[in-house]
Scaffold this active site. Structure first.
Site, PDB file in Angstrom:
ATOM      1  CG  HIS A 171      34.981  41.953  34.155  1.00 48.91           C
ATOM      2  ND1 HIS A 171      34.075  41.041  33.655  1.00 48.91           N
ATOM      3  CD2 HIS A 171      35.184  42.851  33.159  1.00 48.91           C
ATOM      4  CE1 HIS A 171      33.744  41.381  32.425  1.00 48.91           C
ATOM      5  NE2 HIS A 171      34.411  42.464  32.099  1.00 48.91           N
ATOM      6  CD  GLN A 216      31.545  46.131  41.645  1.00 45.02           C
ATOM      7  OE1 GLN A 216      31.696  45.684  42.777  1.00 45.02           O
ATOM      8  NE2 GLN A 216      30.401  46.010  40.984  1.00 45.02           N
TER       9      GLN A 216
END
Length: 353
Positions: A124, A41
């Site tokens: 997240h 990411q």
């Protein structure tokens, strides 16, 4: 922004056209975005922001493979690539993209560096929602925001380079500056999102953990493996079992679903396949729904996160992970997959060239 209607539910989504380059620059131009962590990411998001003209620096532990990869990608030590602490000090927006276990470990060092007015960004909700396990409790005088791409960082980067965009969710946990929403939405477009839908940190992490263990990875592999094993036990060859289980799904049917939906895929299959699918999908739903209920409960109660943190914090975690992945790679099913993939026309043509 566009309103979409699904049944009796109305949602507002943010599209790329809502944040053209000049608007991105107006919001993010004064900012320095420090991306902590250069995993999948961190890599995808930082490169996309850089290509969007955002001032980006990367923070990564030195003398690691990820540090070397960042250098290969063009990040320059001392200019755009720094140790974690230095990047965090320099950033006005800190993207916290270390692993969940890494976030817990590094938090005592990072927290004092999050001075008033900064933004702390997650992809997240794990560390915030399960703060009783991670101890990640941000200072009250900073923004805390989330943009969660619905896919791997590799896909985030690939779709961006193809001129497309990945779907992503966004959430605001804390708005200390009055700019949290604009910061989140601008970053969401800058990292390569095609459109953004709003959620909360809790809903993001509950759905994400359920999805990863469910139809995205765990459940789909479990179903594939069960069907493959049944076919093999009844005398079908590895090639036939793999083609009927995985290859046809990923190369033919799943792309049709992605293109136009399940109903369209059903309508474009044989009548025999249609009848069988329509007759059997409820059996699979009824058999698997209790498993999903149990999974969601374990996610909501923190059992899954507790197990993840314990496992990923062990000193031998990397060795154990490689051992488990090796067992998958060396199973007959995925050995068959390696052979079948090598026979796809585009790969066969390259090998002959």
């Amino acid at each position: 922004m566009r309103q979409i209607q699904v049944g009796n539910v109305t949602e507002t989504v943010v599209e790329r056209s809502d944040y053209p380059p000049e608007r991105l620059q107006a919001i993010l131009g004064p900012e320095t975005v420090a991306v902590l962590g250069y995993g999948v990411q961190g890599r995808g998001q930082s490169l996309n922001m850089k290509d969007h003209g955002v001032k980006v620096i990367v923070g990564q532990r030195e003398k690691t493979r990820s540090w070397d990869l960042a250098v290969q990608d063009g990040w320059k030590p001392g200019e755009t690539l720094f140790p974690l602490d230095e990047a965090a000090k320099r950033g006005t927006i800190v993207q916290y993209l270390l692993s969940d276990a890494g976030q817990k470990e590094y938090w005592p060092t990072l927290k004092p560096l999050l001075t008033e007015g900064k933004a702390l960004y997650f992809s997240h909700g794990f560390s915030i929602v399960y703060s009783n396990q991670t101890d990640v409790v941000p200072p009250k005088n900073i923004d805390v925001i989330l943009v969660a791409p619905k896919g791997s960082g590799t896909t985030v980067r690939r779709l961006f380079l193809e001129g497309k965009g990945i779907n992503a969710s966004f959430a605001i946990h804390q708005d200390a500056t009055g700019k949290a929403r604009e910061r989140a939405l601008a970053l969401g477009i800058a990292i390569g999102s095609g459109y953004l839908f709003e959620t909360t940190f809790q809903k993001e992490v509950f759905s994400d953990l359920t999805g990863e263990r469910g139809v995205l990875m765990g459940a789909i592999y479990g179903l594939w493996l069960a069907q493959y094993e049944v076919l093999r036990e009844h005398g079908h060859s590895p090639s036939e079992a793999f083609n009927e289980t995985v290859e046809e799904a990923t190369q033919s049917l799943y792309p049709l679903i992605a293109e136009n939906g399940m109903d369209w895929m059903y309508a474009n299959c044989s009548t025999t396949a249609q009848r069988g699918a329509l007759d059997w999908f409820k059996h699979f739903r009824d058999a698997s729904k209790p498993v999903f209920e149990e999974l969601y409960r374990k996610v909501a109660e923190g059992d899954e996160t507790r197990r993840v943190l314990e496992a990923n914090s062990r000193s031998d975690y990397r060795q154990q992970l490689e051992k488990e992945l090796k067992e998958v790679a060396e199973s007959e099913m995925w050995k068959a997959g390696t052979v079948v993939r090598s026979l796809r026309p585009e790969r066969a043509a390259k090998s002959k060239g």
